[in-house]
Design a protein around this motif. Structure first.
Motif, PDB file in Angstrom:
ATOM      1  N   ILE A 228      38.969  79.010  45.776  1.00 58.23           N
ATOM      2  CA  ILE A 228      40.304  78.799  45.213  1.00 58.23           C
ATOM      3  C   ILE A 228      40.165  78.130  43.853  1.00 58.23           C
ATOM      4  CG2 ILE A 228      42.453  77.502  45.471  1.00 58.23           C
ATOM      5  CD1 ILE A 228      42.315  78.076  48.472  1.00 58.23           C
ATOM      6  N   GLY A 229      39.244  77.195  43.752  1.00 59.66           N
ATOM      7  CA  GLY A 229      39.034  76.451  42.507  1.00 59.66           C
ATOM      8  C   GLY A 229      39.526  75.028  42.665  1.00 59.66           C
ATOM      9  N   GLY A 230      38.715  74.076  42.250  1.00 57.29           N
ATOM     10  CA  GLY A 230      39.062  72.668  42.391  1.00 57.29           C
ATOM     11  C   GLY A 230      40.348  72.331  41.646  1.00 57.29           C
ATOM     12  N   GLU A 231      41.233  71.590  42.312  1.00 59.08           N
ATOM     13  CA  GLU A 231      42.509  71.237  41.710  1.00 59.08           C
ATOM     14  C   GLU A 231      43.103  70.021  42.391  1.00 59.08           C
ATOM     15  OE1 GLU A 231      44.961  74.713  42.184  1.00 59.08           O
ATOM     16  OE2 GLU A 231      44.734  74.720  44.353  1.00 59.08           O
ATOM     17  N   VAL A 232      44.107  69.455  41.742  1.00 56.12           N
ATOM     18  CA  VAL A 232      44.892  68.347  42.275  1.00 56.12           C
ATOM     19  C   VAL A 232      46.355  68.696  42.061  1.00 56.12           C
ATOM     20  CG1 VAL A 232      45.485  65.895  42.025  1.00 56.12           C
ATOM     21  CG2 VAL A 232      43.099  66.639  41.740  1.00 56.12           C
ATOM     22  N   HIS A 233      47.163  68.594  43.113  1.00 58.25           N
ATOM     23  CA  HIS A 233      48.607  68.800  42.990  1.00 58.25           C
ATOM     24  C   HIS A 233      49.288  67.439  43.068  1.00 58.25           C
ATOM     25  CE1 HIS A 233      47.990  73.049  43.589  1.00 58.25           C
ATOM     26  NE2 HIS A 233      47.453  72.841  44.767  1.00 58.25           N
ATOM     27  N   GLU A 234      49.823  66.976  41.957  1.00 62.34           N
ATOM     28  CA  GLU A 234      50.590  65.733  41.959  1.00 62.34           C
ATOM     29  C   GLU A 234      51.999  66.031  42.451  1.00 62.34           C
ATOM     30  OE1 GLU A 234      49.414  62.802  41.524  1.00 62.34           O
ATOM     31  OE2 GLU A 234      47.470  63.310  40.640  1.00 62.34           O
ATOM     32  N   GLY A 235      52.440  65.290  43.447  1.00 61.55           N
ATOM     33  CA  GLY A 235      53.795  65.474  43.957  1.00 61.55           C
ATOM     34  C   GLY A 235      53.949  66.633  44.924  1.00 61.55           C
ATOM     35  N   HIS A 236      52.823  67.244  45.368  1.00 64.46           N
ATOM     36  CA  HIS A 236      52.874  68.376  46.297  1.00 64.46           C
ATOM     37  C   HIS A 236      51.886  68.147  47.428  1.00 64.46           C
ATOM     38  CE1 HIS A 236      54.959  71.053  43.416  1.00 64.46           C
ATOM     39  NE2 HIS A 236      54.302  70.323  42.542  1.00 64.46           N
ATOM     40  N   ASP A 237      52.371  68.102  48.661  1.00 65.01           N
ATOM     41  CA  ASP A 237      51.489  68.163  49.820  1.00 65.01           C
ATOM     42  C   ASP A 237      51.209  69.634  50.093  1.00 65.01           C
ATOM     43  OD1 ASP A 237      51.499  65.378  50.272  1.00 65.01           O
ATOM     44  OD2 ASP A 237      53.339  65.533  51.465  1.00 65.01           O
TER      45      ASP A 237
ATOM     46  N   GLU B 100      35.174  82.612  57.136  1.00 63.45           N
ATOM     47  CA  GLU B 100      34.596  81.270  57.196  1.00 63.45           C
ATOM     48  C   GLU B 100      34.534  80.685  55.806  1.00 63.45           C
ATOM     49  OE1 GLU B 100      30.725  81.840  58.838  1.00 63.45           O
ATOM     50  OE2 GLU B 100      31.486  82.242  60.845  1.00 63.45           O
ATOM     51  N   GLY B 101      34.668  79.373  55.737  1.00 57.17           N
ATOM     52  CA  GLY B 101      34.626  78.740  54.438  1.00 57.17           C
ATOM     53  C   GLY B 101      34.220  77.289  54.512  1.00 57.17           C
ATOM     54  N   GLU B 102      34.315  76.653  53.357  1.00 58.06           N
ATOM     55  CA  GLU B 102      34.040  75.221  53.248  1.00 58.06           C
ATOM     56  C   GLU B 102      35.226  74.581  52.538  1.00 58.06           C
ATOM     57  OE1 GLU B 102      30.188  72.940  51.972  1.00 58.06           O
ATOM     58  OE2 GLU B 102      31.341  73.486  50.172  1.00 58.06           O
ATOM     59  N   ALA B 103      35.751  73.527  53.153  1.00 60.23           N
ATOM     60  CA  ALA B 103      36.859  72.774  52.571  1.00 60.23           C
ATOM     61  C   ALA B 103      36.318  71.503  51.951  1.00 60.23           C
ATOM     62  CB  ALA B 103      37.873  72.418  53.654  1.00 60.23           C
ATOM     63  N   THR B 104      36.679  71.266  50.699  1.00 61.74           N
ATOM     64  CA  THR B 104      36.417  69.994  50.043  1.00 61.74           C
ATOM     65  C   THR B 104      37.776  69.346  49.813  1.00 61.74           C
ATOM     66  OG1 THR B 104      34.473  70.885  48.922  1.00 61.74           O
ATOM     67  CG2 THR B 104      35.424  68.855  48.025  1.00 61.74           C
ATOM     68  N   ILE B 105      37.984  68.200  50.447  1.00 60.56           N
ATOM     69  CA  ILE B 105      39.233  67.457  50.314  1.00 60.56           C
ATOM     70  C   ILE B 105      38.847  66.017  50.019  1.00 60.56           C
ATOM     71  CG2 ILE B 105      41.404  66.772  51.391  1.00 60.56           C
ATOM     72  CD1 ILE B 105      41.049  69.249  53.240  1.00 60.56           C
ATOM     73  N   GLY B 106      39.124  65.593  48.791  1.00 60.24           N
ATOM     74  CA  GLY B 106      38.642  64.282  48.366  1.00 60.24           C
ATOM     75  C   GLY B 106      37.123  64.308  48.341  1.00 60.24           C
TER      76      GLY B 106
ATOM     77  N   PHE C 187      42.085  65.648  45.188  1.00 61.25           N
ATOM     78  CA  PHE C 187      41.270  66.778  44.739  1.00 61.25           C
ATOM     79  C   PHE C 187      40.928  67.639  45.954  1.00 61.25           C
ATOM     80  CE2 PHE C 187      37.230  68.910  44.354  1.00 61.25           C
ATOM     81  CZ  PHE C 187      37.399  69.607  43.167  1.00 61.25           C
ATOM     82  N   HIS C 188      40.942  68.973  45.752  1.00 63.30           N
ATOM     83  CA  HIS C 188      40.568  69.878  46.833  1.00 63.30           C
ATOM     84  C   HIS C 188      40.071  71.214  46.277  1.00 63.30           C
ATOM     85  CE1 HIS C 188      44.791  70.590  45.892  1.00 63.30           C
ATOM     86  NE2 HIS C 188      44.630  71.832  46.306  1.00 63.30           N
TER      87      HIS C 188
END
Length: 125
Positions: free
Chosen positions: A44-53, A62-68, A87-88
């Motif tokens: 998906i590409g590393g990103e941060v959504h401010e104000g969005h859950d 299958e994949g790998e999740a990076t969250i924080g 960051f995710h």
């Protein structure tokens, strides 16, 4: 596909048959439903959504999740929760497409937004 206006959808089947990187399926005042398909080796590409859950529901592949600071494997049936300001990134680590649907609260993308590839999505943002 045009954005739908129905309130009950076969979203798992729709996500499994989706071949586009991003397809905004439904947008309300406070929530948005989006289908995604990530090709082999893609992300998906590393990103941060401010104000969005954001919640991501995986339906195939299958994949790998990076969250924080945390990295974990994810597969069909898993849900990842991304709080606002975190960051995710999500990578396809399997064979074939990695498919999911995701909700943004509040909406993140323009209603009806469709991008066949990540490159097309990146160029539009």
């Amino acid at each position: 596909m045009k954005e739908v206006r129905r309130t009950t959808l076969p979203v798992v089947e729709m996500a499994k048959s989706n071949e586009e990187f991003r397809q905004v399926l439904w947008t309300g005042d406070h929530t948005q439903l989006v289908l995604m398909a990530i090709p082999e080796g893609g992300e998906i590409g590393g990103e941060v959504h401010e104000g969005h859950d954001q919640l991501l529901y995986f339906v195939s592949g299958e994949g790998e999740a990076t969250i924080g600071e945390t990295k974990v494997p994810v597969k069909a049936g898993d849900v990842s929760i991304v709080p606002s300001g975190t960051f995710h990134n999500f990578r396809n680590t399997g064979n074939g497409m990695f498919k999911l649907y995701t909700t943004y609260c509040p909406p993140e993308h323009a209603p009806g937004n469709e991008h066949e590839t990540k490159q097309e999505a990146d160029a539009a943002e």
